[in-house]
Design a protein around this motif. Structure first.
Motif, PDB file in Angstrom:
ATOM      1  N   VAL A  72       0.836  -1.198   0.000  1.00 51.89           N
ATOM      2  CA  VAL A  72       0.000   0.000   0.000  1.00 51.89           C
ATOM      3  C   VAL A  72       0.877   1.256   0.000  1.00 51.89           C
ATOM      4  O   VAL A  72       0.560   2.249  -0.665  1.00 51.89           O
ATOM      5  N   ALA A  73       1.992   1.223   0.722  1.00 61.55           N
ATOM      6  CA  ALA A  73       2.923   2.357   0.705  1.00 61.55           C
ATOM      7  C   ALA A  73       3.582   2.496  -0.661  1.00 61.55           C
ATOM      8  O   ALA A  73       3.766   3.605  -1.170  1.00 61.55           O
ATOM      9  N   LEU A  74       3.913   1.366  -1.268  1.00 61.52           N
ATOM     10  CA  LEU A  74       4.588   1.371  -2.562  1.00 61.52           C
ATOM     11  C   LEU A  74       3.703   1.909  -3.678  1.00 61.52           C
ATOM     12  O   LEU A  74       4.159   2.674  -4.534  1.00 61.52           O
ATOM     13  N   HIS A  75       2.440   1.541  -3.661  1.00 65.33           N
ATOM     14  CA  HIS A  75       1.559   1.861  -4.784  1.00 65.33           C
ATOM     15  C   HIS A  75       0.764   3.143  -4.610  1.00 65.33           C
ATOM     16  O   HIS A  75       0.114   3.594  -5.557  1.00 65.33           O
ATOM     17  N   GLY A  76       0.769   3.723  -3.428  1.00 73.04           N
ATOM     18  CA  GLY A  76       0.161   5.036  -3.254  1.00 73.04           C
ATOM     19  C   GLY A  76      -1.259   5.127  -3.778  1.00 73.04           C
ATOM     20  O   GLY A  76      -2.154   4.374  -3.368  1.00 73.04           O
ATOM     21  N   ALA A  77      -1.483   6.025  -4.731  1.00 73.73           N
ATOM     22  CA  ALA A  77      -2.831   6.301  -5.231  1.00 73.73           C
ATOM     23  C   ALA A  77      -3.407   5.155  -6.058  1.00 73.73           C
ATOM     24  O   ALA A  77      -4.606   5.170  -6.389  1.00 73.73           O
ATOM     25  N   ARG A  78      -2.601   4.160  -6.397  1.00 76.65           N
ATOM     26  CA  ARG A  78      -3.159   2.989  -7.087  1.00 76.65           C
ATOM     27  C   ARG A  78      -4.094   2.205  -6.163  1.00 76.65           C
ATOM     28  O   ARG A  78      -4.953   1.466  -6.629  1.00 76.65           O
ATOM     29  N   VAL A  79      -3.887   2.345  -4.845  1.00 72.52           N
ATOM     30  CA  VAL A  79      -4.721   1.631  -3.872  1.00 72.52           C
ATOM     31  C   VAL A  79      -5.933   2.488  -3.552  1.00 72.52           C
ATOM     32  O   VAL A  79      -5.806   3.605  -3.036  1.00 72.52           O
ATOM     33  N   VAL A  80      -7.108   1.971  -3.842  1.00 69.51           N
ATOM     34  CA  VAL A  80      -8.368   2.697  -3.636  1.00 69.51           C
ATOM     35  C   VAL A  80      -8.825   2.602  -2.187  1.00 69.51           C
ATOM     36  O   VAL A  80      -9.393   3.542  -1.627  1.00 69.51           O
ATOM     37  N   GLY A  81      -8.578   1.470  -1.551  1.00 66.54           N
ATOM     38  CA  GLY A  81      -8.961   1.257  -0.158  1.00 66.54           C
ATOM     39  C   GLY A  81      -8.189   0.089   0.406  1.00 66.54           C
ATOM     40  O   GLY A  81      -7.800  -0.831  -0.326  1.00 66.54           O
ATOM     41  N   TYR A  82      -7.949   0.123   1.716  1.00 60.75           N
ATOM     42  CA  TYR A  82      -7.161  -0.911   2.383  1.00 60.75           C
ATOM     43  C   TYR A  82      -7.957  -1.452   3.559  1.00 60.75           C
ATOM     44  O   TYR A  82      -8.092  -0.795   4.594  1.00 60.75           O
ATOM     45  N   ALA A  96      -4.882   5.887   0.875  1.00 63.00           N
ATOM     46  CA  ALA A  96      -6.255   5.396   0.736  1.00 63.00           C
ATOM     47  C   ALA A  96      -6.906   5.228   2.104  1.00 63.00           C
ATOM     48  O   ALA A  96      -6.226   4.988   3.106  1.00 63.00           O
ATOM     49  N   PRO A  97      -8.233   5.325   2.176  1.00 59.68           N
ATOM     50  CA  PRO A  97      -8.925   5.033   3.441  1.00 59.68           C
ATOM     51  C   PRO A  97      -8.601   3.623   3.929  1.00 59.68           C
ATOM     52  O   PRO A  97      -8.538   2.682   3.135  1.00 59.68           O
ATOM     53  N   VAL A  98      -8.418   3.490   5.230  1.00 53.40           N
ATOM     54  CA  VAL A  98      -8.078   2.207   5.844  1.00 53.40           C
ATOM     55  C   VAL A  98      -9.225   1.786   6.750  1.00 53.40           C
ATOM     56  O   VAL A  98      -9.673   2.564   7.593  1.00 53.40           O
ATOM     57  N   LEU A  99      -9.691   0.566   6.564  1.00 57.96           N
ATOM     58  CA  LEU A  99     -10.666  -0.013   7.491  1.00 57.96           C
ATOM     59  C   LEU A  99      -9.947  -1.090   8.286  1.00 57.96           C
ATOM     60  O   LEU A  99      -9.525  -2.115   7.742  1.00 57.96           O
ATOM     61  N   PRO A 138      -5.324   7.761   6.977  1.00 51.60           N
ATOM     62  CA  PRO A 138      -5.900   8.678   5.992  1.00 51.60           C
ATOM     63  C   PRO A 138      -7.364   9.005   6.284  1.00 51.60           C
ATOM     64  O   PRO A 138      -8.076   8.240   6.964  1.00 51.60           O
ATOM     65  N   ARG A 139      -7.801  10.130   5.768  1.00 54.26           N
ATOM     66  CA  ARG A 139      -9.188  10.559   5.956  1.00 54.26           C
ATOM     67  C   ARG A 139     -10.140   9.476   5.474  1.00 54.26           C
ATOM     68  O   ARG A 139      -9.919   8.841   4.445  1.00 54.26           O
ATOM     69  N   GLY A 140     -11.213   9.272   6.210  1.00 53.21           N
ATOM     70  CA  GLY A 140     -12.192   8.250   5.873  1.00 53.21           C
ATOM     71  C   GLY A 140     -11.904   6.894   6.477  1.00 53.21           C
ATOM     72  O   GLY A 140     -12.658   5.942   6.241  1.00 53.21           O
ATOM     73  N   SER A 141     -10.834   6.789   7.268  1.00 48.39           N
ATOM     74  CA  SER A 141     -10.489   5.502   7.882  1.00 48.39           C
ATOM     75  C   SER A 141     -11.391   5.219   9.090  1.00 48.39           C
ATOM     76  O   SER A 141     -11.944   6.134   9.704  1.00 48.39           O
ATOM     77  N   ALA A 142     -11.528   3.933   9.412  1.00 47.00           N
ATOM     78  CA  ALA A 142     -12.416   3.526  10.502  1.00 47.00           C
ATOM     79  C   ALA A 142     -11.988   2.148  10.992  1.00 47.00           C
ATOM     80  O   ALA A 142     -11.024   1.561  10.495  1.00 47.00           O
ATOM     81  N   VAL A 187     -15.495   2.955  -0.909  1.00 48.50           N
ATOM     82  CA  VAL A 187     -14.265   3.514  -1.457  1.00 48.50           C
ATOM     83  C   VAL A 187     -14.312   3.558  -2.979  1.00 48.50           C
ATOM     84  O   VAL A 187     -13.709   4.464  -3.596  1.00 48.50           O
ATOM     85  N   SER A 188     -15.022   2.628  -3.595  1.00 53.81           N
ATOM     86  CA  SER A 188     -15.154   2.668  -5.061  1.00 53.81           C
ATOM     87  C   SER A 188     -15.946   3.882  -5.494  1.00 53.81           C
ATOM     88  O   SER A 188     -15.576   4.566  -6.464  1.00 53.81           O
ATOM     89  N   ALA A 189     -17.019   4.176  -4.775  1.00 54.41           N
ATOM     90  CA  ALA A 189     -17.808   5.360  -5.086  1.00 54.41           C
ATOM     91  C   ALA A 189     -17.004   6.634  -4.872  1.00 54.41           C
ATOM     92  O   ALA A 189     -17.054   7.568  -5.678  1.00 54.41           O
ATOM     93  N   GLY A 190     -16.197   6.645  -3.801  1.00 49.91           N
ATOM     94  CA  GLY A 190     -15.373   7.815  -3.522  1.00 49.91           C
ATOM     95  C   GLY A 190     -14.297   8.036  -4.573  1.00 49.91           C
ATOM     96  O   GLY A 190     -13.969   9.169  -4.917  1.00 49.91           O
ATOM     97  N   SER A 191     -13.719   6.944  -5.087  1.00 49.18           N
ATOM     98  CA  SER A 191     -12.650   7.069  -6.064  1.00 49.18           C
ATOM     99  C   SER A 191     -13.172   7.519  -7.425  1.00 49.18           C
ATOM    100  O   SER A 191     -12.417   8.025  -8.250  1.00 49.18           O
ATOM    101  N   ALA A 192     -14.486   7.317  -7.653  1.00 44.28           N
ATOM    102  CA  ALA A 192     -15.067   7.679  -8.935  1.00 44.28           C
ATOM    103  C   ALA A 192     -15.465   9.140  -9.013  1.00 44.28           C
ATOM    104  O   ALA A 192     -15.772   9.659 -10.080  1.00 44.28           O
TER     105      ALA A 192
END
Length: 344
Positions: A171-181, A277-280, A305-309, A338-343
């Protein structure tokens, strides 16, 4: 980085599936021995073929073997794929003593709206078990080349147990490629030496011999760390998948390549701060070595990150099987969010 000083007393050993003898509850180890003896026999696992279809409930999934750049020029990965590749991809990474099978309920549930990839980590299941780089950042980089080879750009990643430290680096390596974790069942910000006793087991000279007895090892892990019943078919399939040749020698390489303390230092000094990306946080409330209080700390959530829970399952360590319906519901809702947020 400040040192965390913690005092934690683990709860009494739990009794697996309420097993009892004539005098009362059995100890965790005795319960595991009894269960290992009483379970039906398992089959010797047969390798799947590339392209072989397996039915998961009403869903068809495909076994794939993919060579991607890595150790010895390439690493051969085994994964199970379900769903339309044109949809958002969800990558699932299992823990120990598991395999892609840990996520079969999720694949069944999400296939109608997601492209799902449940991967056998290197050293597990039917993936490559040759010697090489078993450091978490090394395996993460190799997983990255696998996703590149598969043509996966942006994705959601869902993990459990020992798949999680690898994903921390990915997740650190791919940055913005990760939509949610969806970060499952692993230490994060707080740690105490008493909470990772398995490290000594995996680096001991006896580890390969212990892991070779897949039946006893799997049953012991599930007996000691669960609070709710696991379906017998899931336990049997887990034993079978952990019986593939080479696992007993390969899995300890991860523990010889790093330590729980080093993982903790890496997370606190550089990894957590690099996630975008947001982390759950997905945790079993009853895991005896991962106190729920460690993950409910608001100061910890504020570091993410913002949106994490956080979501606490009413279960022990192995919530993908202990709380299967809750698992697929929570993961599905997170993926949708997270898919809706990324769109947008």
């Amino acid at each position: 980085m400040s040192t965390v000083e913690l005092s934690y007393t683990a709860p009494p050993e739990r009794i697996s599936a309420g097993l009892r003898d004539g005098k009362g509850p059995l100890s965790a180890y005795a319960a595991a021995e009894r269960l290992a003896e009483e379970l039906p026999a398992t089959i010797v696992p047969q390798p799947n073929r590339d392209g072989q279809v397996e039915r998961l409930g009403q869903v068809s999934a495909v076994h794939r073997f993919v060579d991607a750049p890595g150790d010895s020029e390439t690493v051969r990965w085994h994964l199970v794929e379900a769903g339309d590749p044109r949809r958002q991809t969800v990558v699932f990474l299992h823990g120990v003593p598991d395999s892609w099978w840990q996520w079969h309920y999720a694949l069944e549930s999400l296939v109608d709206r997601y492209h799902c990839l449940a991967i056998d980590l290197k050293g597990y299941g039917q993936s490559d078990k040759r010697t090489g780089d078993y450091r978490q950042p090394g395996v993460a980089a190799q997983l990255g080349t696998l996703l590149d080879t598969l043509g996966v750009d942006r994705y959601i990643v869902i993990t459990h147990d020992r798949g999680t430290p690898i994903a921390d680096h990915l997740v650190a390596l791919h940055g913005a490629r990760v939509v949610g974790y969806g970060r499952g069942q692993q230490h994060l910000w707080h740690l105490h030496p008493s909470l990772h006793p398995q490290e000594q087991l995996f680096i001991s000279p006896e580890a390969p011999a212990l892991l070779t007895d897949a039946r006893r090892f799997v049953v012991t892990a599930y007996s000691r760390l669960t609070e709710r019943t696991v379906e017998q078919d899931d336990l049997l399939r887990t034993i079978e998948e952990f019986s593939h040749p080479g696992i007993a020698s390969a899995v300890p390489r991860y523990f010889h390549s790093s330590s729980f303390r080093q993982e903790w230092v890496d997370r606190r000094t550089r990894l957590v701060g690099s996630w975008v990306a947001p982390v759950l946080l997905l945790q079993g409330a009853g895991d005896p070595v991962q106190p729920r209080e460690f993950y409910q700390d608001q100061a910890l959530l504020d570091r993410l990150p913002r949106g994490s829970a956080i979501h606490l399952f009413d279960s022990g360590h192995f919530w993908p099987f202990e709380a299967a319906e809750e698992t697929v519901s929570v993961i599905g809702a997170f993926c949708d969010q997270v898919s809706a947020g990324s769109a947008t």
